[in-house]
Scaffold this motif. Structure first.
Motif, PDB file in Angstrom:
ATOM      1  N   ASN A 122       0.106  17.491 -15.828  1.00  0.00           N
ATOM      2  CA  ASN A 122       0.383  17.140 -14.436  1.00  0.00           C
ATOM      3  C   ASN A 122       1.722  17.656 -13.925  1.00  0.00           C
ATOM      4  O   ASN A 122       1.889  17.875 -12.720  1.00  0.00           O
ATOM      5  N   SER A 160      -3.942  23.392  -7.722  1.00  0.00           N
ATOM      6  CA  SER A 160      -3.703  23.000  -6.330  1.00  0.00           C
ATOM      7  C   SER A 160      -4.592  23.835  -5.434  1.00  0.00           C
ATOM      8  O   SER A 160      -4.894  24.998  -5.750  1.00  0.00           O
ATOM      9  N   PHE A 215      -3.618  20.334 -13.767  1.00  0.00           N
ATOM     10  CA  PHE A 215      -3.429  20.123 -12.334  1.00  0.00           C
ATOM     11  C   PHE A 215      -3.058  21.434 -11.662  1.00  0.00           C
ATOM     12  O   PHE A 215      -1.939  21.920 -11.772  1.00  0.00           O
TER      13      PHE A 215
END
Length: 252
Positions: free
Chosen positions: A94, A146, A144
């Motif tokens: 993350n 985007s 993670f």
């Protein structure tokens, strides 16, 4: 009402950048699922505040102040958390930093520093996690990325490049780890209304423009992203790997 995933009970989850924002929301969400959570961060104050807020679940938490730009320290933390809980089931990559830069002002140092935070830790954490997960022939790794990797964004060339790289890494590791029943997926959030974003980039004007481009005219909250992470970590997503899942209210 939050979905209860029985398969997450007593599983061990490791989260990078877990002291604030989406990371903290995930720490809370996994603990509420009766999972055991190890997390790292460099913000000691935020980390301790989070731990104190989860005081009744202290036995399910493990934390270390760790600089993810130092691969050996990152991998040592994963190894030590593994020995603390005697297993590792879920790795959540993350940690990120979305600093803005004018392209003409980006130095080699700036560029490599961006990759050292936004791209490299996901590989070294996944490498360490794989060595532990393959012993049980099972695991879930969640990267993670985007939606900026898909649509681009001004003054964020390094960040966007790193997030696009995470998608390639997700595809590659899914193939490398699949023989050991270890799944690798990516979450691609839109603009999440974390405290940091609200204090810096997500101004009232910017939020209005962003909402205008979304199908669902609502703020995207850290807790909603955490709910997607729970699903990808659980056995309910057992045949999902190598995928990037957008959560952006229909922005893309």
């Amino acid at each position: 009402m939050t979905t209860l995933y029985k398969s997450l009970q007593d599983k061990v989850v490791f989260i990078t950048g877990g002291a604030s924002g989406i990371g903290a929301a995930m720490v809370r969400a996994f603990v509420e699922q009766q999972a055991k959570v190890a997390f790292i961060d460099i913000n000691e104050n935020n980390a301790q505040a989070l731990i104190q807020s989860l005081g009744s679940h202290a036995e399910k938490l493990w934390y270390r102040n760790t600089d993810v730009t130092k691969p050996e320290l990152l991998q040592d933390a994963i190894c030590d958390a593994y020995h603390h809980f005697n297993r590792l089931d879920v790795m959540v990559n993350n940690v990120a930093n979305d600093n803005r830069h004018q392209v003409e002002n980006i130095s080699a140092y700036d560029w490599h520093k961006c990759m050292n935070v936004n791209l490299d830790p996901a590989f070294f954490a996944s490498q360490a996690a794989f060595s532990k997960m393959k012993k049980r022939n099972a695991g879930s790794i969640i990267n993670f990325s985007s939606i900026n990797a898909l649509i681009g964004q001004k003054q964020m060339t390094g960040y966007v490049t790193a997030k696009a790289g995470l998608m390639g890494m997700t595809k590659a590791l899914a193939k490398d780890f699949g023989d050991h029943n270890i799944r690798v997926n990516a979450i691609l959030p839109g603009w999440v209304a974390t405290e940091k974003q609200l204090e810096t980039w997500l101004t009232e004007d910017e939020e209005r423009k962003w909402l205008d481009s979304m199908a669902l005219k609502q703020r995207l909250l850290p807790e909603q992203v955490a709910s997607l992470a729970l699903f990808l970590a659980s056995d309910d997503s057992a045949m999902i790997t190598g995928q990037g899942i957008n959560i952006d209210g229909g922005r893309t």
